[in-house]
Every structure is written in structure tokens, then in C-alpha cells.
Design an enzyme around this catalytic site. Structure first.
Site, PDB file in Angstrom:
ATOM      1  N   ASP A  38       0.850  -1.196   0.000  1.00  0.00           N
ATOM      2  CA  ASP A  38       0.000   0.000   0.000  1.00  0.00           C
ATOM      3  C   ASP A  38       0.882   1.242   0.000  1.00  0.00           C
ATOM      4  O   ASP A  38       0.583   2.251  -0.618  1.00  0.00           O
ATOM      5  CB  ASP A  38      -0.846   0.056   1.285  1.00  0.00           C
ATOM      6  N   ASP A  42       0.903   4.277  -2.633  1.00  0.00           N
ATOM      7  CA  ASP A  42       0.704   5.687  -2.278  1.00  0.00           C
ATOM      8  C   ASP A  42       1.826   6.559  -2.816  1.00  0.00           C
ATOM      9  O   ASP A  42       1.606   7.691  -3.238  1.00  0.00           O
ATOM     10  CB  ASP A  42       0.635   5.850  -0.754  1.00  0.00           C
ATOM     11  N   SER A  87     -35.160  -5.381 -18.572  1.00  0.00           N
ATOM     12  CA  SER A  87     -35.330  -5.987 -17.263  1.00  0.00           C
ATOM     13  C   SER A  87     -35.400  -7.513 -17.444  1.00  0.00           C
ATOM     14  O   SER A  87     -35.025  -8.014 -18.511  1.00  0.00           O
ATOM     15  CB  SER A  87     -36.613  -5.418 -16.681  1.00  0.00           C
ATOM     16  N   LEU A  88     -35.898  -8.216 -16.466  1.00  0.00           N
ATOM     17  CA  LEU A  88     -36.021  -9.670 -16.589  1.00  0.00           C
ATOM     18  C   LEU A  88     -37.370 -10.110 -16.059  1.00  0.00           C
ATOM     19  O   LEU A  88     -37.887  -9.515 -15.112  1.00  0.00           O
ATOM     20  CB  LEU A  88     -34.953 -10.375 -15.744  1.00  0.00           C
ATOM     21  N   GLU A 119     -25.864 -17.020 -13.265  1.00  0.00           N
ATOM     22  CA  GLU A 119     -25.135 -16.047 -12.420  1.00  0.00           C
ATOM     23  C   GLU A 119     -25.997 -15.688 -11.218  1.00  0.00           C
ATOM     24  O   GLU A 119     -27.217 -15.774 -11.295  1.00  0.00           O
ATOM     25  CB  GLU A 119     -24.912 -14.737 -13.209  1.00  0.00           C
ATOM     26  N   LYS A 121     -28.040 -13.124  -9.003  1.00  0.00           N
ATOM     27  CA  LYS A 121     -28.697 -11.849  -9.304  1.00  0.00           C
ATOM     28  C   LYS A 121     -28.392 -10.906  -8.133  1.00  0.00           C
ATOM     29  O   LYS A 121     -28.919 -11.077  -7.027  1.00  0.00           O
ATOM     30  CB  LYS A 121     -30.200 -12.068  -9.463  1.00  0.00           C
ATOM     31  N   ASP A 123     -28.381  -7.806  -5.736  1.00  0.00           N
ATOM     32  CA  ASP A 123     -29.401  -6.825  -5.368  1.00  0.00           C
ATOM     33  C   ASP A 123     -28.729  -5.473  -5.141  1.00  0.00           C
ATOM     34  O   ASP A 123     -28.395  -5.091  -4.034  1.00  0.00           O
ATOM     35  CB  ASP A 123     -30.092  -7.290  -4.073  1.00  0.00           C
ATOM     36  N   ARG A 142     -30.062   3.367 -14.607  1.00  0.00           N
ATOM     37  CA  ARG A 142     -30.973   2.758 -15.578  1.00  0.00           C
ATOM     38  C   ARG A 142     -32.161   3.659 -15.902  1.00  0.00           C
ATOM     39  O   ARG A 142     -32.613   3.712 -17.032  1.00  0.00           O
ATOM     40  CB  ARG A 142     -31.470   1.428 -15.012  1.00  0.00           C
ATOM     41  N   GLU A 183     -23.714  -3.869 -11.989  1.00  0.00           N
ATOM     42  CA  GLU A 183     -24.458  -3.581 -10.770  1.00  0.00           C
ATOM     43  C   GLU A 183     -23.506  -2.983  -9.746  1.00  0.00           C
ATOM     44  O   GLU A 183     -22.430  -3.529  -9.496  1.00  0.00           O
ATOM     45  CB  GLU A 183     -25.019  -4.922 -10.253  1.00  0.00           C
ATOM     46  N   TYR A 235     -21.889  -7.636 -16.061  1.00  0.00           N
ATOM     47  CA  TYR A 235     -22.404  -8.898 -16.595  1.00  0.00           C
ATOM     48  C   TYR A 235     -22.926  -8.811 -18.023  1.00  0.00           C
ATOM     49  O   TYR A 235     -23.363  -9.817 -18.576  1.00  0.00           O
ATOM     50  CB  TYR A 235     -23.524  -9.457 -15.698  1.00  0.00           C
ATOM     51  N   LYS A 298     -29.437 -17.600 -18.226  1.00  0.00           N
ATOM     52  CA  LYS A 298     -29.377 -16.973 -19.547  1.00  0.00           C
ATOM     53  C   LYS A 298     -29.056 -18.016 -20.608  1.00  0.00           C
ATOM     54  O   LYS A 298     -28.144 -18.834 -20.406  1.00  0.00           O
ATOM     55  CB  LYS A 298     -28.271 -15.905 -19.577  1.00  0.00           C
ATOM     56  N   LYS A 322     -36.058 -16.183  -8.712  1.00  0.00           N
ATOM     57  CA  LYS A 322     -35.924 -15.472  -7.434  1.00  0.00           C
ATOM     58  C   LYS A 322     -35.807 -16.440  -6.254  1.00  0.00           C
ATOM     59  O   LYS A 322     -36.473 -17.480  -6.213  1.00  0.00           O
ATOM     60  CB  LYS A 322     -37.141 -14.551  -7.209  1.00  0.00           C
ATOM     61  N   CYS A 416     -37.017   4.618  32.271  1.00  0.00           N
ATOM     62  CA  CYS A 416     -36.235   3.460  31.818  1.00  0.00           C
ATOM     63  C   CYS A 416     -36.946   2.172  32.236  1.00  0.00           C
ATOM     64  O   CYS A 416     -37.318   2.017  33.399  1.00  0.00           O
ATOM     65  CB  CYS A 416     -34.843   3.529  32.430  1.00  0.00           C
ATOM     66  N   CYS A 419     -34.882   0.499  35.276  1.00  0.00           N
ATOM     67  CA  CYS A 419     -34.649   1.078  36.602  1.00  0.00           C
ATOM     68  C   CYS A 419     -35.693   2.130  36.988  1.00  0.00           C
ATOM     69  O   CYS A 419     -35.590   2.728  38.065  1.00  0.00           O
ATOM     70  CB  CYS A 419     -33.251   1.690  36.677  1.00  0.00           C
ATOM     71  N   CYS A 434     -31.107   6.393  29.127  1.00  0.00           N
ATOM     72  CA  CYS A 434     -31.291   6.296  30.564  1.00  0.00           C
ATOM     73  C   CYS A 434     -29.980   6.818  31.148  1.00  0.00           C
ATOM     74  O   CYS A 434     -28.921   6.274  30.874  1.00  0.00           O
ATOM     75  CB  CYS A 434     -31.505   4.841  30.980  1.00  0.00           C
ATOM     76  N   CYS A 439     -28.310   2.110  36.866  1.00  0.00           N
ATOM     77  CA  CYS A 439     -29.319   1.255  36.223  1.00  0.00           C
ATOM     78  C   CYS A 439     -28.779  -0.173  36.058  1.00  0.00           C
ATOM     79  O   CYS A 439     -27.728  -0.365  35.453  1.00  0.00           O
ATOM     80  CB  CYS A 439     -29.685   1.855  34.869  1.00  0.00           C
TER      81      CYS A 439
HETATM   82  S1  IVH Z   1     -29.030  -9.643 -16.805  1.00  0.00           S
HETATM   83  C1  IVH Z   1     -31.138  -8.160 -20.509  1.00  0.00           C
HETATM   84  N1  IVH Z   1     -27.540 -10.466 -14.780  1.00  0.00           N
HETATM   85  O1  IVH Z   1     -31.435  -7.606 -11.964  1.00  0.00           O
HETATM   86  C2  IVH Z   1     -30.195  -8.271 -19.390  1.00  0.00           C
HETATM   87  N2  IVH Z   1     -29.139  -8.771 -14.369  1.00  0.00           N
HETATM   88  O2  IVH Z   1     -34.532  -7.260 -13.671  1.00  0.00           O
HETATM   89  C3  IVH Z   1     -30.895  -8.263 -18.109  1.00  0.00           C
HETATM   90  N3  IVH Z   1     -29.149  -7.936 -12.083  1.00  0.00           N
HETATM   91  O3  IVH Z   1     -32.014  -4.546 -12.523  1.00  0.00           O
HETATM   92  C4  IVH Z   1     -30.044  -8.225 -16.942  1.00  0.00           C
HETATM   93  N4  IVH Z   1     -27.533  -9.220 -11.325  1.00  0.00           N
HETATM   94  O4  IVH Z   1     -29.581  -5.008 -13.277  1.00  0.00           O
HETATM   95  C5  IVH Z   1     -28.526  -9.647 -15.185  1.00  0.00           C
HETATM   96  N5  IVH Z   1     -26.133 -11.259 -13.106  1.00  0.00           N
HETATM   97  C6  IVH Z   1     -27.102 -10.436 -13.507  1.00  0.00           C
HETATM   98  C7  IVH Z   1     -27.718  -9.517 -12.634  1.00  0.00           C
HETATM   99  C8  IVH Z   1     -28.739  -8.708 -13.110  1.00  0.00           C
HETATM  100  C9  IVH Z   1     -28.399  -8.274 -11.028  1.00  0.00           C
HETATM  101  C10 IVH Z   1     -30.226  -6.926 -12.049  1.00  0.00           C
HETATM  102  C11 IVH Z   1     -30.391  -6.119 -13.279  1.00  0.00           C
HETATM  103  C12 IVH Z   1     -31.854  -5.714 -13.243  1.00  0.00           C
HETATM  104  C13 IVH Z   1     -32.483  -6.839 -12.525  1.00  0.00           C
HETATM  105  C14 IVH Z   1     -33.271  -7.710 -13.468  1.00  0.00           C
END
Ligand code: IVH
Length: 678
Positions: A38, A42, A87-88, A119, A121, A123, A142, A183, A235, A298, A322, A416, A419, A434, A439
Site C-alpha cells: 500500500d 501511495d 429488465s427480466l 449467475e 442476481k 441486489d 438505468r 451492478e 455482466y 441466460k 428469485k 427506563c 430502573c 437512561c 441502572c
Molecule cells: S441480466 C437483458 N444479470 O437484476 C439483461 N441482471 O430485472 C438483463 N441484475 O435490474 C439483466 N444481477 O440489473 C442480469 N447477473 C445479472 C444480474 C442482473 C443483477 C439486475 C439487473 C436488473 C435486474 C433484473
């Protein structure tokens, strides 16, 4: 002529430094396998900054110095995405996934031979990163999928976002235009550490990693984003000029080659294998470093995926499978209140037991009283509760549509619960306290903290025994521990000679713990391990600290007005002074020796300035800095005419040549110890 070649060399060095820093940043943050210390990293940054200060006209947007420092914005500009950020569609069980497969099989017969990539997903918050001729030029959220917000300055502060690709200077050339999707998120560990820091500073904590990440990117001050432990995984490719990819695997490999951090992925040759992999992700869900809310399956063949088309915003070629919800609705039977060691009252939810992702949950945190008020949470409400990883379950908010009018508004207690003494609220703080130092609930928590690993580390004195000691009035404060006798413990339930002796021995041997540990052990509001350690640089023992004023304390880095006041208040409390007296009488009085000079005597390194280069045999960079500073010396980052000594270690950086040029004295670790005569 000479000047020109100097300038040429300097510019060359600048390019070299930018490349090296970006590359070492990648080795450290993306590959997790640093090749330099490190400290040396630096040093490279310092050298680059020096050149850029001399030649501001050379600063480019891909310079690593440009990650932080942009001024706050007034508002975000809107940006069009080059193609819709889709989206998915969701599946909630295996039957849903199989139904999806059957649907697309009917549309295209090639599906029957399809293979897949699976993969996690993540959050987090979706981002779209634009690279023009290999330089990161723009990053957007997005938004509605067609148009997002330009959050470039914020995204630049994230170390895992490459500023220039390929990151490896020997890598394949980047396309002229490349747009990548990924993400941004915060790992669970970093999220918990962030909240622990906030809690120690008496500030409001964050509710969950996703909202913290999203909030940190979608706010206008890049300096604030820089202070949050955000990271990125990519991704997908939205656009790549001059190249067509046949498969997901090719895309992911290409992203890796360019130096992007890429999500974990698995190739699965058929749907059964993909489902097996998804089950595996679910199994290891709690062990993942980040919050994942499912897996993404996928179709690997991108031509087939494209031909399958899109329904609304969801491409047919992929599906989100999910994980079972970790947000469940249940009834809030009552609100309980805990008393912490500093007297903070924290409300918790008493719930109708409910299964959340395989665990029966009966209680959940309600954060603080403001939270209950802000969310209008009432006793008898149905509330949304979330459990994730190892984090304590927490209430998200009420389901107002389920109210029948019988719900009761909750008011914070005025006394409290442990006490019965009145509670207090300090202006500007969220917590209620408190303030009765007698206490019993506080005392138990206080002793628990006093004996804990980071404090006096008294092994064997667990919570059960602490409760017994308090309930039997054997200890009325932490100092009483040191007056305990084996015979007294033998009267307690569950104690035999050996156990009692062991505990008394552990208590007695903790007398030799350091001053820093003792300060931390006292449990002063806002004073944790780090600050306790810092305080010992200025105060030799507890009586010196007891005399410190609010103004003086605020000169110390990390001490604001609230913490300074809390320290002064703690020592002004007669009950605490009594504890100090008893500690001293019982021989618990550590003194920080070597850092303080006898009054009137100058410290051996007073007035001397040091620069360090390379790795020293027995000191880390922080340790040697602390060592020099404790003896009155100053440590700076760059060599100048004002530098007295360059401390030379192994693999020195460019500082060595500079020191030689300026005739600065060069010493090694042994010589450093000699000048300090220690
Ligand atoms: S693929 C067409 N892969 O999940 C491509 N999405 O509704 C669609 N997300 O907000 C996305 N991890 O950003 C894909 N490994 C992953 C993901 C991923 C998270 C998010 C994506 C979107 C939501 C899917």
C-alpha cells in the site's frame, strides 16, 4: 533543448505512472492480488500528483487522481441509453422456470439444444458505463430503461470502475465505443462496518445494503459517494463497436480481458444443470459476500436469444429465478425496549412468529424511536420484516392497508424500563438515554463491554456470570470486579473451586492491560477502540484524560463536539470518579510511558521531518509514522529541501533519487533507532 527533453521525460513518466497506478488498483481491487505494498502504491500517487500540480494542463479524465474531488452538482443531466436497458421476467419456483423453457421452446426449436449461463442476481443498482477509445467517459443509472441520469463523477470514485481499458497495458486494444452494464452494490461486511462506525459516532444507521448503495450513487456530492464502500460487478455489453459476440461466455470473457470486475458465472449444458446451479446458489446464499435475490439463467447463444425477442421490457432469452422472499408480513404484537451499555434505549419488535427464508423470527429491530414515528408503525399493525444474511431481522414498515382501526400509536417510554428513572433526549441525536449510572440493565451491559475481547479481555466472564454478579449485588460498578474474592463466587449457583479461581485469576491478570484498552472498556459514548488508542497519544493516564477540556479534545482528529462533550461529561460524573478511585486503589492504573516526555524535556525527534520509502524490516508504514510522531518528529509524503531524513527500506520508490539529488540524509531502520537513542 535540454529543457525540452526534460519535459518530454516528465510527460513520459506521467503516462507511465497513470498506467501503473490504474493497473495496481486493478490488481488490488478487482483481482484481489496486489503486487506492491500500500505504501509503494501511495508513493506512486504522490509522485503523479506532484507532476500534475506542476502541469495541470496534463490532467486527463482517466488519471487516477481524478477519482475523487469533483465539486457537488446542482442536478443530474438526463442521458439516452444507446439501446433499451431491459429488465427480466421472474420465476419463483422450478415449475416456473420449466414453463418458461417450454414457452420459448415452442417459439424456437433450437432451444432444445440450448446451453445456459447462470449467475447470481445481485441486489444493487444497475449502471451503464460508456468507454470511448478505452476511456471511461460517462456512467448512467438505468432510469426508465430508455433514459437514465448521468452519475459519472460519482461512479468514478468507485475503485473497481476502470477509468481506462484495457487495464492491463499489454491487453487487447479496446473497441472505439464500448457500453457495459453492471451492478453497483455494497458487500454485507462493508455495510455492517459502515453501520458500526455510524453507531459509534452516534449517527443514524442505514437500513440495508441496497438502499445505501442506490442512495450513495443517486446523490449530488461525489465526495459523499467516495466515502461509501461501493463496488461493481459487470455482466453484459450494451454496445460494442466493430465486434459481434456469439455467446454470453464470450461477452464475460471479453469483459474480464478488458479489466472489468465480472460477476461469478457458471456454464450449464442443459436446463437441469442450470436448475442445479440455481439450487446451489440458494444454498450458499448466506455465505455470499453480497446480497443476491436470485439467480439469472441466460441462454448462452446470443443469436438465439436475440431471435427469441422481447416481451415488454423482458427479453425471452433470460429469466430471473428469485430466491424465496426474505421479506415477510407478520403481526407486530408489541414493542419492547432494550437498554444498552451507554444507556441508549432501543426499541425492538415483538412479532407473531414467522418463517423467513427457513428461520423462525420472533423479534426484529426497529432501529430507533424516530424510525417508528417516521414510518408510523403502530402496535397491532401488520409489518413487513426482512432477514438477510447474518444481519438481525429488521422491520421495513407497516402494511397500512391491513389496518382495522384497533392499532395503537406507540410513544417512547418516559422512564427506563429497567430502573424506572426518567430518560433523556439530547438535542440533535436520535437516541433516548437512561442517564442513571446505577441502572442494573446498563450495569450488566457495561460490565459485559468492560470484560469483552477488545476491552479488558477477561476470559471466562460471560453474560450469565455478569448477570449473577449484578443480581447478587456483588458488583455495583466495573471497579468492584477487582475486589471480588473466590469465596464470594463459590456462593453463586454453578460455581466450583476451579471455575471461581480461574475467573478471579483472569480478572487479576487483566490489571496489566494497556491504557487504550482501559479507556475503551469504560464505555464512554462515542469512544471506541480506535479513538481510545488515539487518546493515549495525548494523555498518559486516566487522571490526565480526566482533566482534558472540550476545546482541547476537539483538536484530536476524529473527535467532534459531541464526543468531546461525552468524554468531559463522563469524567465530571461523581459516580465515575468513584470508579476511577477504586480502579486506582485496586491497582488498575495503566500509564502510557514512552510517548510522553518529562515536562520541560524536548522529545528526541522534535523539529525533524522524515520521509519514508520502501518496506522496513520490522515496522509497517503506519507503525513507523506513529513511532516517529510519538517522539516528536513529523512524517511527510514527499521529499523536499525541508526534509531532514529519508528512511530507506527495501524496494524504495523514486523518493531515493530525489533525496540524493537534494542531499537529504539517508538512514535505515537501525540508524533511525539510534538517533532516537532507544
Ligand atoms: S441480466 C437483458 N444479470 O437484476 C439483461 N441482471 O430485472 C438483463 N441484475 O435490474 C439483466 N444481477 O440489473 C442480469 N447477473 C445479472 C444480474 C442482473 C443483477 C439486475 C439487473 C436488473 C435486474 C433484473
Amino acid at each position: 533543448m535540454k529543457n525540452q527533453s526534460n519535459i518530454h521525460d516528465l510527460k513520459k513518466r506521467l503516462e507511465e505512472l497513470k498506467e501503473q497506478i490504474n493497473y495496481h488498483n486493478y490488481l488490488y481491487h478487482v483481482l484481489d492480488s496486489p503486487q506492491i505494498s500500500d505504501y509503494d502504491f501511495d508513493q506512486l500517487l504522490v509522485e503523479l500528483k506532484e507532476i500534475e500540480e506542476k502541469h495541470p494542463e496534463w490532467i486527463t479524465t482517466d488519471s487516477p487522481t481524478q477519482r475523487v474531488g469533483a465539486a457537488p452538482l446542482e442536478k443530474f443531466n438526463k442521458v439516452q441509453h444507446p439501446s433499451p436497458i431491459l429488465s427480466l421476467s421472474n420465476a419463483f419456483d422450478e415449475a416456473d422456470v420449466r414453463a418458461w423453457y417450454e414457452r420459448i421452446h415452442k417459439i424456437d426449436d433450437r432451444v432444445k439444444n440450448a446451453n445456459f449461463v447462470v449467475e447470481p442476481k445481485i441486489d444493487g443498482l444497475t449502471v451503464v458505463l460508456h468507454y470511448t477509445n478505452g476511456i471511461f467517459t460517462m456512467g448512467a443509472t438505468r432510469g426508465d430503461g430508455f433514459e437514465g441520469e448521468d452519475v459519472t463523477a460519482n461512479l468514478k470514485t468507485i475503485r473497481t470502475v476502470p477509468l481506462k481499458i484495457p487495464v492491463d497495458p499489454l491487453g487487447e486494444k479496446a473497441p472505439d465505443v464500448l457500453v457495459v452494464r453492471g451492478e453497483v452494490f455494497i458487500t454485507i461486511k462493508e455495510f455492517e462496518a459502515l453501520n458500526a462506525r455510524l453507531l459509534e459516532a452516534g449517527e443514524k444507521t442505514y437500513q440495508n445494503p441496497r438502499n445505501t448503495a442506490a442512495g450513495s450513487v443517486r446523490q449530488l456530492d461525489p465526495a459523499l459517494t467516495a466515502s461509501r464502500p461501493l463496488t461493481l460487478l459487470t455482466y453484459a455489453i450494451v454496445e460494442c463497436q466493430g465486434r459481434e459476440f456469439e455467446s454470453e461466455l464470450q461477452v464475460l470473457t471479453f469483459l474480464k480481458q478488458m479489466g472489468f470486475p465480472v460477476v461469478e458465472y457458471y456454464y450449464c449444458e442443459n436446463l437441469d444443470k442450470a436448475l442445479e446451479r440455481s439450487r446451489f446458489f440458494l444454498e450458499i446464499r448466506d455465505k455470499m459476500p453480497y446480497e443476491a435475490d436470485g439467480s439469472v439463467i441466460k441462454i448462452n447463444n446470443l443469436f438465439l436469444s436475440r431471435d427469441l425477442g422481447v416481451v415488454g421490457k423482458d427479453p425471452r432469452g433470460s429469466i430471473a429465478y428469485k430466491f424465496p422472499a426474505r421479506e415477510v408480513v407478520t403481526k407486530l404484537i408489541d414493542i419492547g425496549v432494550n437498554v444498552g451499555r451507554t444507556g441508549v434505549l432501543t426499541p425492538y419488535a415483538i412479532l407473531e412468529p414467522v418463517n423467513i427464508g427457513g428461520v423462525i423470527v420472533k423479534q426484529a429491530t426497529l432501529h430507533n424511536f424516530d424510525f417508528i414515528k417516521d414510518k408510523d408503525i403502530r402496535i397491532g399493525d401488520y409489518v413487513l420484516v426482512k432477514r438477510s444474511g447474518d444481519v438481525i431481522p429488521y422491520v421495513i414498515g407497516p402494511v397500512e392497508s391491513k389496518r382495522d382501526g384497533s392499532e395503537k400509536i406507540f410513544s417512547p417510554p418516559e422512564i427506563c424500563p429497567a430502573c424506572n428513572q426518567p430518560v433523556e433526549h439530547f438535542p440533535g441525536e436520535v437516541a433516548w438515554y437512561c442517564v442513571n449510572s446505577g441502572c442494573p440493565a446498563q450495569l450488566i451491559r457495561n460490565i459485559e463491554h468492560f470484560v469483552s475481547r477488545g476491552a479488558m479481555d477477561i476470559v471466562g466472564l460471560g453474560i450469565k456470570i455478569v448477570e449473577q454478579l449484578v443480581e447478587n449485588s456483588l458488583v455495583k460498578d466495573v471497579a468492584d470486579l477487582y475486589a471480588l474474592k473466590t469465596s464470594q463466587l463459590l456462593n453463586l449457583e454453578g460455581f466450583a473451586e476451579k471455575k471461581a479461581e480461574n475467573i478471579i485469576n483472569a480478572i487479576q491478570s487483566s490489571k496489566s492491560q494497556s491504557l487504550a484498552r482501559l479507556i475503551n472498556a469504560l464505555g464512554i459514548r462515542g469512544v471506541g477502540e480506535v479513538l481510545s488508542n488515539d487518546l493515549t497519544k495525548y494523555y498518559q493516564d486516566l487522571s490526565a484524560l480526566a482533566k482534558a477540556s472540550v476545546e482541547e479534545l476537539q483538536n484530536i482528529e476524529g473527535v467532534g463536539p459531541n464526543i468531546a462533550q461525552a468524554i468531559v461529561d463522563w469524567f465530571a460524573n461523581p459516580k465515575n470518579l468513584e470508579i476511577l478511585n477504586k480502579l486506582k486503589k485496586n491497582g488498575v492504573w495503566p500509564v502510557e510511558l514512552q510517548r510522553k516526555p518529562e515536562s520541560g524535556k524536548a522529545l528526541p525527534l522534535a523539529g525533524k521531518t522524515f520521509v519514508i520509502t520502501g518496506t522496513l524490516p520490522s515496522f509497517s508504514r503506519e507503525q513507523v509514522k506513529e513511532y516517529i510522531e510519538s517522539l516528536g518528529g513529523k512524517v511527510t509524503d514527499s521529499v523536499s529541501k525541508k526534509t531532514d531524513y529519508l528512511v530507506l527500506g527495501e524496494n524504495p520508490g523514486s523518493k531515493l533519487a530525489k533525496a540524493e539529488n537534494l542531499g537529504v540524509k539517508i538512514i535505515d531502520e537501525t540508524a533511525l533507532r539510534e538517533i532516537t537513542k532507544l
